[in-house]
Design a protein around this motif. Structure first.
Motif, PDB file in Angstrom:
ATOM      1  N   ILE A 106       0.832  -1.201   0.000  1.00 21.75           N
ATOM      2  CA  ILE A 106       0.000   0.000   0.000  1.00 21.75           C
ATOM      3  C   ILE A 106       0.867   1.251   0.000  1.00 21.75           C
ATOM      4  O   ILE A 106       0.591   2.221  -0.718  1.00 21.75           O
ATOM      5  CB  ILE A 106      -0.948  -0.013   1.222  1.00 21.75           C
ATOM      6  CG1 ILE A 106      -1.971  -1.145   1.085  1.00 21.75           C
ATOM      7  CG2 ILE A 106      -1.662   1.327   1.373  1.00 21.75           C
ATOM      8  CD1 ILE A 106      -2.799  -1.377   2.327  1.00 21.75           C
ATOM      9  N   GLY A 107       1.937   1.234   0.791  1.00 18.91           N
ATOM     10  CA  GLY A 107       2.837   2.378   0.825  1.00 18.91           C
ATOM     11  C   GLY A 107       3.494   2.647  -0.517  1.00 18.91           C
ATOM     12  O   GLY A 107       3.622   3.810  -0.942  1.00 18.91           O
ATOM     13  N   ARG A 110       0.923   4.111  -2.923  1.00 22.02           N
ATOM     14  CA  ARG A 110       0.621   5.485  -2.527  1.00 22.02           C
ATOM     15  C   ARG A 110       1.708   6.437  -3.022  1.00 22.02           C
ATOM     16  O   ARG A 110       1.419   7.505  -3.572  1.00 22.02           O
ATOM     17  CB  ARG A 110       0.490   5.562  -1.002  1.00 22.02           C
ATOM     18  CG  ARG A 110       0.248   6.955  -0.443  1.00 22.02           C
ATOM     19  CD  ARG A 110      -1.151   7.427  -0.717  1.00 22.02           C
ATOM     20  NE  ARG A 110      -1.420   8.717  -0.100  1.00 22.02           N
ATOM     21  CZ  ARG A 110      -2.559   9.385  -0.232  1.00 22.02           C
ATOM     22  NH1 ARG A 110      -3.545   8.880  -0.957  1.00 22.02           N
ATOM     23  NH2 ARG A 110      -2.720  10.538   0.347  1.00 22.02           N
ATOM     24  N   ARG A 111       2.971   6.048  -2.840  1.00 24.66           N
ATOM     25  CA  ARG A 111       4.074   6.893  -3.294  1.00 24.66           C
ATOM     26  C   ARG A 111       4.063   7.047  -4.813  1.00 24.66           C
ATOM     27  O   ARG A 111       4.326   8.131  -5.347  1.00 24.66           O
ATOM     28  CB  ARG A 111       5.405   6.305  -2.826  1.00 24.66           C
ATOM     29  CG  ARG A 111       5.739   6.607  -1.376  1.00 24.66           C
ATOM     30  CD  ARG A 111       7.165   6.198  -1.043  1.00 24.66           C
ATOM     31  NE  ARG A 111       7.282   4.747  -0.938  1.00 24.66           N
ATOM     32  CZ  ARG A 111       7.045   4.067   0.177  1.00 24.66           C
ATOM     33  NH1 ARG A 111       6.654   4.701   1.278  1.00 24.66           N
ATOM     34  NH2 ARG A 111       7.194   2.756   0.204  1.00 24.66           N
ATOM     35  N   ILE A 114       1.240   9.526  -5.897  1.00 24.45           N
ATOM     36  CA  ILE A 114       1.567  10.922  -5.619  1.00 24.45           C
ATOM     37  C   ILE A 114       2.638  11.431  -6.578  1.00 24.45           C
ATOM     38  O   ILE A 114       2.531  12.533  -7.126  1.00 24.45           O
ATOM     39  CB  ILE A 114       2.031  11.079  -4.159  1.00 24.45           C
ATOM     40  CG1 ILE A 114       0.863  10.781  -3.202  1.00 24.45           C
ATOM     41  CG2 ILE A 114       2.575  12.475  -3.907  1.00 24.45           C
ATOM     42  CD1 ILE A 114       1.258  10.758  -1.746  1.00 24.45           C
ATOM     43  N   LYS A 145      -3.792   0.907   8.208  1.00 24.15           N
ATOM     44  CA  LYS A 145      -3.117   1.555   7.073  1.00 24.15           C
ATOM     45  C   LYS A 145      -3.843   1.264   5.766  1.00 24.15           C
ATOM     46  O   LYS A 145      -3.791   2.070   4.832  1.00 24.15           O
ATOM     47  CB  LYS A 145      -1.672   1.074   6.989  1.00 24.15           C
ATOM     48  CG  LYS A 145      -0.811   1.784   5.949  1.00 24.15           C
ATOM     49  CD  LYS A 145       0.594   1.203   5.930  1.00 24.15           C
ATOM     50  CE  LYS A 145       1.470   1.895   4.904  1.00 24.15           C
ATOM     51  NZ  LYS A 145       1.816   3.274   5.297  1.00 24.15           N
ATOM     52  N   GLU A 149      -4.506   5.169   4.149  1.00 21.65           N
ATOM     53  CA  GLU A 149      -3.777   5.685   2.995  1.00 21.65           C
ATOM     54  C   GLU A 149      -4.700   6.002   1.824  1.00 21.65           C
ATOM     55  O   GLU A 149      -4.316   6.713   0.893  1.00 21.65           O
ATOM     56  CB  GLU A 149      -2.723   4.672   2.546  1.00 21.65           C
ATOM     57  CG  GLU A 149      -1.582   4.467   3.523  1.00 21.65           C
ATOM     58  CD  GLU A 149      -0.567   5.600   3.486  1.00 21.65           C
ATOM     59  OE1 GLU A 149      -0.714   6.495   2.647  1.00 21.65           O
ATOM     60  OE2 GLU A 149       0.358   5.586   4.312  1.00 21.65           O
ATOM     61  N   ALA A 150      -5.920   5.476   1.844  1.00 25.83           N
ATOM     62  CA  ALA A 150      -6.843   5.640   0.711  1.00 25.83           C
ATOM     63  C   ALA A 150      -7.552   6.991   0.781  1.00 25.83           C
ATOM     64  O   ALA A 150      -7.920   7.465   1.858  1.00 25.83           O
ATOM     65  CB  ALA A 150      -7.871   4.516   0.708  1.00 25.83           C
ATOM     66  N   ASP A 151      -7.758   7.597  -0.384  1.00 25.53           N
ATOM     67  CA  ASP A 151      -8.563   8.811  -0.459  1.00 25.53           C
ATOM     68  C   ASP A 151     -10.047   8.472  -0.482  1.00 25.53           C
ATOM     69  O   ASP A 151     -10.870   9.225   0.051  1.00 25.53           O
ATOM     70  CB  ASP A 151      -8.210   9.613  -1.713  1.00 25.53           C
ATOM     71  CG  ASP A 151      -6.794  10.170  -1.655  1.00 25.53           C
ATOM     72  OD1 ASP A 151      -6.304  10.418  -0.536  1.00 25.53           O
ATOM     73  OD2 ASP A 151      -6.178  10.340  -2.723  1.00 25.53           O
TER      74      ASP A 151
END
Length: 253
Positions: A106-107, A110-111, A114, A145, A149-151
């Motif tokens: 997930i991290g 996410r990176r 972005i 997490k 982390e999700a919008d």
């Protein structure tokens, strides 16, 4: 049709089977009964800005991110679907800590989202819970997490109820998290076996039905006033629009 270039990766289903299903959904046609429409549908489907990764089964996050970045550069990808996250975890597990492996994935996604300004959606399973109760945001497999982390978080709900010995199943999509807008809600859906689509119940105009519901609430408020302000309004009178009630009361096949 939205003109958004998308990249789809299914670790679970091969692309040939996936495309066959998508074409049927796109054309809303049962090709087994109307095979003559298949070629026409295929030509129109080619106009959809949809690309596919060729990965299948467990893959390393390094390979997947590399492919996503290359596709974003070559095909100007704006939207990526990962189906599903659990299938990627097998290639990362160096211990039995599946939660840690999922958090790392997930991290990384996410990176990437972005850095590349690309919307990334991933499909995740939920925990096994009572089928008679709706799922909550805490039902999603993994640590906090997974949703922090999700919008946006959407849950496909299928709640089964037994009434007079008949099992009925209500299906709807529920928005349980909306970071930037904050608007939450539910959209009732039903499954069409011929086209393999999940859509609104037939012959429904949401705007018209919403107006009917508002008028119904006003009418019920007037009933309360006519009865001296006593609490005469039943919960069922102001619950859901009539089309939702009639659809959800249908027996499950």
């Amino acid at each position: 049709m939205q003109l958004v270039s998308a990249l789809w990766n299914s670790f679970e289903i091969d692309n040939v089977r996936l495309l066959k299903t998508m074409m049927k959904q796109f054309a809303r046609t049962k090709f087994e009964d109307e095979f003559d429409k298949c070629e026409e549908a295929a030509e129109k489907f080619q106009a959809v800005l949809l690309h596919f990764m060729t990965y299948n089964g467990p893959q390393t996050i390094k390979d997947v991110i590399h492919t996503m970045r290359q596709a974003a550069y070559v095909h100007d990808i704006q939207y990526i679907i990962i189906d599903n996250l659990q299938f990627m975890m097998g290639a990362m597990l160096q211990s039995n800590d599946r939660f840690m492996a999922q958090d790392l994935l997930i991290g990384e996604f996410r990176r990437f989202a972005i850095a590349e300004h690309i919307h990334v959606s991933n499909n995740r399973h939920t925990s096994k819970e009572d089928p008679g109760l709706p799922l909550q945001i805490s039902s999603i497999f993994g640590t906090a997490k997974a949703t922090q982390e999700a919008d946006n978080v959407l849950i496909l709900q299928q709640v089964s109820n037994v009434h007079d010995g008949v099992t009925r199943r209500n299906s709807y999509i529920e928005v349980v998290k909306n970071r930037y807008d904050g608007c939450l809600g539910k959209v009732p859906i039903r499954f069409d076996r011929d086209t393999l689509c999940m859509s609104l119940p037939p012959n429904v105009d949401p705007a018209e039905e919403e107006l009917k519901q508002v008028l119904k609430v006003v009418e019920n408020e007037n009933v309360v006033k006519r009865n001296g302000g006593s609490d005469m309004v039943m919960e069922s009178d102001v619950n859901y629009p009539t089309w939702v009630q009639s659809w959800s009361d249908e027996p499950n096949d």
